[in-house]
Design a protein around this motif. Structure first.
Motif, PDB file in Angstrom:
ATOM      1  N   PHE A   1       0.848  -1.190   0.000  1.00 13.64           N
ATOM      2  CA  PHE A   1       0.000   0.000   0.000  1.00 13.64           C
ATOM      3  C   PHE A   1       0.881   1.236   0.000  1.00 13.64           C
ATOM      4  CE2 PHE A   1      -2.457  -3.254   2.364  1.00 13.64           C
ATOM      5  CZ  PHE A   1      -3.505  -3.390   1.477  1.00 13.64           C
ATOM      6  N   GLN A   2       0.316   2.344  -0.438  1.00 16.40           N
ATOM      7  CA  GLN A   2       1.038   3.610  -0.519  1.00 16.40           C
ATOM      8  C   GLN A   2       0.369   4.644   0.388  1.00 16.40           C
ATOM      9  OE1 GLN A   2       3.873   3.750  -2.349  1.00 16.40           O
ATOM     10  NE2 GLN A   2       3.475   1.607  -2.835  1.00 16.40           N
ATOM     11  N   ILE A   3       1.095   5.703   0.686  1.00 15.11           N
ATOM     12  CA  ILE A   3       0.532   6.812   1.444  1.00 15.11           C
ATOM     13  C   ILE A   3      -0.672   7.358   0.668  1.00 15.11           C
ATOM     14  CG2 ILE A   3       0.968   9.161   2.295  1.00 15.11           C
ATOM     15  CD1 ILE A   3       3.921   8.254   2.684  1.00 15.11           C
ATOM     16  N   GLY A   4      -1.766   7.572   1.376  1.00 14.31           N
ATOM     17  CA  GLY A   4      -2.999   8.062   0.754  1.00 14.31           C
ATOM     18  C   GLY A   4      -3.986   6.971   0.390  1.00 14.31           C
ATOM     19  N   ASP A   5      -3.549   5.714   0.381  1.00 11.28           N
ATOM     20  CA  ASP A   5      -4.467   4.618   0.076  1.00 11.28           C
ATOM     21  C   ASP A   5      -5.530   4.507   1.160  1.00 11.28           C
ATOM     22  OD1 ASP A   5      -3.128   3.926  -2.228  1.00 11.28           O
ATOM     23  OD2 ASP A   5      -2.243   2.077  -1.436  1.00 11.28           O
ATOM     24  N   GLN A   6      -6.732   4.211   0.731  1.00 12.29           N
ATOM     25  CA  GLN A   6      -7.835   3.968   1.655  1.00 12.29           C
ATOM     26  C   GLN A   6      -7.959   2.457   1.809  1.00 12.29           C
ATOM     27  OE1 GLN A   6     -11.090   5.918  -0.346  1.00 12.29           O
ATOM     28  NE2 GLN A   6     -10.615   7.885   0.608  1.00 12.29           N
ATOM     29  N   ILE A   7      -7.797   1.992   3.059  1.00 16.97           N
ATOM     30  CA  ILE A   7      -7.806   0.556   3.300  1.00 16.97           C
ATOM     31  C   ILE A   7      -8.771   0.214   4.435  1.00 16.97           C
ATOM     32  CG2 ILE A   7      -5.444   0.242   2.464  1.00 16.97           C
ATOM     33  CD1 ILE A   7      -4.568  -0.040   5.412  1.00 16.97           C
ATOM     34  N   VAL A   8      -9.110  -1.065   4.502  1.00 19.44           N
ATOM     35  CA  VAL A   8      -9.981  -1.570   5.559  1.00 19.44           C
ATOM     36  C   VAL A   8      -9.165  -2.506   6.437  1.00 19.44           C
ATOM     37  CG1 VAL A   8     -12.043  -2.923   6.067  1.00 19.44           C
ATOM     38  CG2 VAL A   8     -12.017  -1.378   4.106  1.00 19.44           C
ATOM     39  N   TYR A   9      -9.199  -2.221   7.735  1.00 28.12           N
ATOM     40  CA  TYR A   9      -8.533  -3.033   8.740  1.00 28.12           C
ATOM     41  C   TYR A   9      -9.626  -3.802   9.480  1.00 28.12           C
ATOM     42  CZ  TYR A   9      -5.422  -3.982  12.760  1.00 28.12           C
ATOM     43  OH  TYR A   9      -4.674  -4.580  13.750  1.00 28.12           O
ATOM     44  N   PRO A  10      -9.727  -5.128   9.280  1.00 26.42           N
ATOM     45  CA  PRO A  10     -10.811  -5.898   9.881  1.00 26.42           C
ATOM     46  C   PRO A  10     -10.954  -5.635  11.384  1.00 26.42           C
ATOM     47  CG  PRO A  10      -9.574  -7.279   8.398  1.00 26.42           C
ATOM     48  CD  PRO A  10      -8.817  -5.976   8.513  1.00 26.42           C
ATOM     49  N   MET A  11     -12.187  -5.582  11.820  1.00 26.74           N
ATOM     50  CA  MET A  11     -12.582  -5.352  13.205  1.00 26.74           C
ATOM     51  C   MET A  11     -12.386  -3.903  13.649  1.00 26.74           C
ATOM     52  SD  MET A  11     -13.693  -8.365  14.104  1.00 26.74           S
ATOM     53  CE  MET A  11     -13.849  -8.299  15.863  1.00 26.74           C
ATOM     54  N   HIS A  12     -11.766  -3.074  12.808  1.00 29.69           N
ATOM     55  CA  HIS A  12     -11.540  -1.674  13.170  1.00 29.69           C
ATOM     56  C   HIS A  12     -12.199  -0.708  12.199  1.00 29.69           C
ATOM     57  CE1 HIS A  12      -8.725  -2.628  16.388  1.00 29.69           C
ATOM     58  NE2 HIS A  12      -8.292  -3.582  15.594  1.00 29.69           N
ATOM     59  N   GLY A  13     -12.276  -1.083  10.934  1.00 30.93           N
ATOM     60  CA  GLY A  13     -12.908  -0.232   9.946  1.00 30.93           C
ATOM     61  C   GLY A  13     -11.949   0.290   8.901  1.00 30.93           C
ATOM     62  N   ALA A  14     -12.413   1.291   8.178  1.00 30.32           N
ATOM     63  CA  ALA A  14     -11.654   1.853   7.059  1.00 30.32           C
ATOM     64  C   ALA A  14     -10.908   3.096   7.499  1.00 30.32           C
ATOM     65  CB  ALA A  14     -12.595   2.181   5.908  1.00 30.32           C
ATOM     66  N   GLY A  15      -9.781   3.321   6.868  1.00 32.52           N
ATOM     67  CA  GLY A  15      -8.986   4.509   7.153  1.00 32.52           C
ATOM     68  C   GLY A  15      -8.044   4.808   6.003  1.00 32.52           C
ATOM     69  N   ILE A  16      -7.229   5.819   6.217  1.00 31.29           N
ATOM     70  CA  ILE A  16      -6.294   6.278   5.183  1.00 31.29           C
ATOM     71  C   ILE A  16      -4.871   6.118   5.694  1.00 31.29           C
ATOM     72  CG2 ILE A  16      -5.545   8.260   3.801  1.00 31.29           C
ATOM     73  CD1 ILE A  16      -8.421   9.349   4.097  1.00 31.29           C
ATOM     74  N   ILE A  17      -4.006   5.583   4.857  1.00 29.18           N
ATOM     75  CA  ILE A  17      -2.594   5.466   5.235  1.00 29.18           C
ATOM     76  C   ILE A  17      -1.980   6.858   5.167  1.00 29.18           C
ATOM     77  CG2 ILE A  17      -0.343   4.517   4.620  1.00 29.18           C
ATOM     78  CD1 ILE A  17      -1.796   2.027   3.623  1.00 29.18           C
ATOM     79  N   GLU A  18      -1.588   7.361   6.325  1.00 23.83           N
ATOM     80  CA  GLU A  18      -1.017   8.703   6.420  1.00 23.83           C
ATOM     81  C   GLU A  18       0.481   8.726   6.164  1.00 23.83           C
ATOM     82  OE1 GLU A  18      -1.997  10.593  10.131  1.00 23.83           O
ATOM     83  OE2 GLU A  18      -3.668  11.580   9.121  1.00 23.83           O
ATOM     84  N   SER A  19       1.160   7.668   6.578  1.00 29.54           N
ATOM     85  CA  SER A  19       2.610   7.648   6.399  1.00 29.54           C
ATOM     86  C   SER A  19       3.129   6.225   6.532  1.00 29.54           C
ATOM     87  CB  SER A  19       3.296   8.547   7.436  1.00 29.54           C
ATOM     88  OG  SER A  19       3.049   8.080   8.749  1.00 29.54           O
ATOM     89  N   ILE A  20       4.385   6.080   6.176  1.00 29.39           N
ATOM     90  CA  ILE A  20       5.113   4.837   6.391  1.00 29.39           C
ATOM     91  C   ILE A  20       6.328   5.226   7.212  1.00 29.39           C
ATOM     92  CG2 ILE A  20       6.309   2.892   5.324  1.00 29.39           C
ATOM     93  CD1 ILE A  20       4.527   3.413   2.807  1.00 29.39           C
ATOM     94  N   GLU A  21       6.425   4.674   8.421  1.00 31.58           N
ATOM     95  CA  GLU A  21       7.461   5.117   9.352  1.00 31.58           C
ATOM     96  C   GLU A  21       8.341   3.964   9.805  1.00 31.58           C
ATOM     97  OE1 GLU A  21       5.647   7.089  12.674  1.00 31.58           O
ATOM     98  OE2 GLU A  21       4.647   8.571  11.393  1.00 31.58           O
ATOM     99  N   ASP A  22       9.583   4.317  10.132  1.00 37.32           N
ATOM    100  CA  ASP A  22      10.508   3.373  10.733  1.00 37.32           C
ATOM    101  C   ASP A  22      10.443   3.544  12.246  1.00 37.32           C
ATOM    102  OD1 ASP A  22      11.411   2.521   8.239  1.00 37.32           O
ATOM    103  OD2 ASP A  22      13.046   3.975   8.195  1.00 37.32           O
ATOM    104  N   LYS A  23      10.372   2.435  12.967  1.00 39.92           N
ATOM    105  CA  LYS A  23      10.385   2.444  14.430  1.00 39.92           C
ATOM    106  C   LYS A  23      11.384   1.410  14.900  1.00 39.92           C
ATOM    107  CE  LYS A  23       6.961   5.290  15.248  1.00 39.92           C
ATOM    108  NZ  LYS A  23       7.130   6.565  15.856  1.00 39.92           N
ATOM    109  N   GLU A  24      12.174   1.813  15.879  1.00 39.62           N
ATOM    110  CA  GLU A  24      13.130   0.874  16.455  1.00 39.62           C
ATOM    111  C   GLU A  24      12.493   0.215  17.666  1.00 39.62           C
ATOM    112  OE1 GLU A  24      17.500   0.755  18.520  1.00 39.62           O
ATOM    113  OE2 GLU A  24      17.082   2.346  17.080  1.00 39.62           O
ATOM    114  N   ILE A  25      12.462  -1.116  17.644  1.00 38.43           N
ATOM    115  CA  ILE A  25      11.916  -1.890  18.743  1.00 38.43           C
ATOM    116  C   ILE A  25      12.918  -2.987  19.082  1.00 38.43           C
ATOM    117  CG2 ILE A  25      10.023  -3.392  19.499  1.00 38.43           C
ATOM    118  CD1 ILE A  25       8.209  -1.820  17.575  1.00 38.43           C
TER     119      ILE A  25
END
Length: 163
Positions: free
Chosen positions: A7-31
């Protein structure tokens, strides 16, 4: 050579059990010393969800449907039959499995069946909660498709399917 994303930034997607939303960004996180990439999904209720890019296929996430598909689902919604042979336990399990798929038709069937049952008798607390979740799930996608708020989508949904 760039990284390929499902998926790309701006794509409208559906996350099961949570609903639909828009991908705002793609981020790196250190865990725990490792860097992972995450889709940052903005849901209509102002909640942000971070989804690991590497595990995205495990979540049954899909793009928001188009208006023609939505109209077909709403048509089937009106004309579909409700299975009244299942007892509460079987019905709850079946409905939960449908909601977890994230498929719009499955979510619409859960909403339709629980709405019909609610007109006939009071639902128990588990099914009332599932009815609310199914309504929010479908209305979040309806809202994104039509460019309206989730509250407006709930009103439109109630109007379209008959409250």
């Amino acid at each position: 050579m760039g990284v390929r994303y499902l998926f790309q930034i701006g794509d409208q997607i559906v996350y099961p059990m949570h609903g639909a939303g828009i991908i705002e960004s793609i981020e790196d996180k250190e865990i725990q010393g490792k860097v992972h990439q995450y889709y940052v999904l903005q849901l209509p209720n102002k909640m942000q969800v971070m989804l690991p890019v590497g595990k995205i296929k495990n979540f049954s996430i899909r793009k928001v449907v188009d208006t023609l598909t939505l109209e077909n689902v709403l048509h089937l919604f009106h004309n579909g039959e409700t299975d009244r042979t299942l007892n509460f336990k079987e019905r709850y399990k079946s409905n939960m499995e449908k909601m977890k798929t994230g498929k719009i038709q499955e979510g619409a069937e859960v909403l339709r069946d629980l709405m019909r049952m609610n007109k006939e008798k009071t639902l128990n607390s588990s099914e009332k909660s599932m009815l609310g979740n199914a309504r929010k799930f479908l209305s979040s996608e309806l809202g994104l498709i039509n460019g309206i708020t989730e509250d407006q989508a709930i009103d439109l949904l109630n109007y379209r399917i008959g409250k």
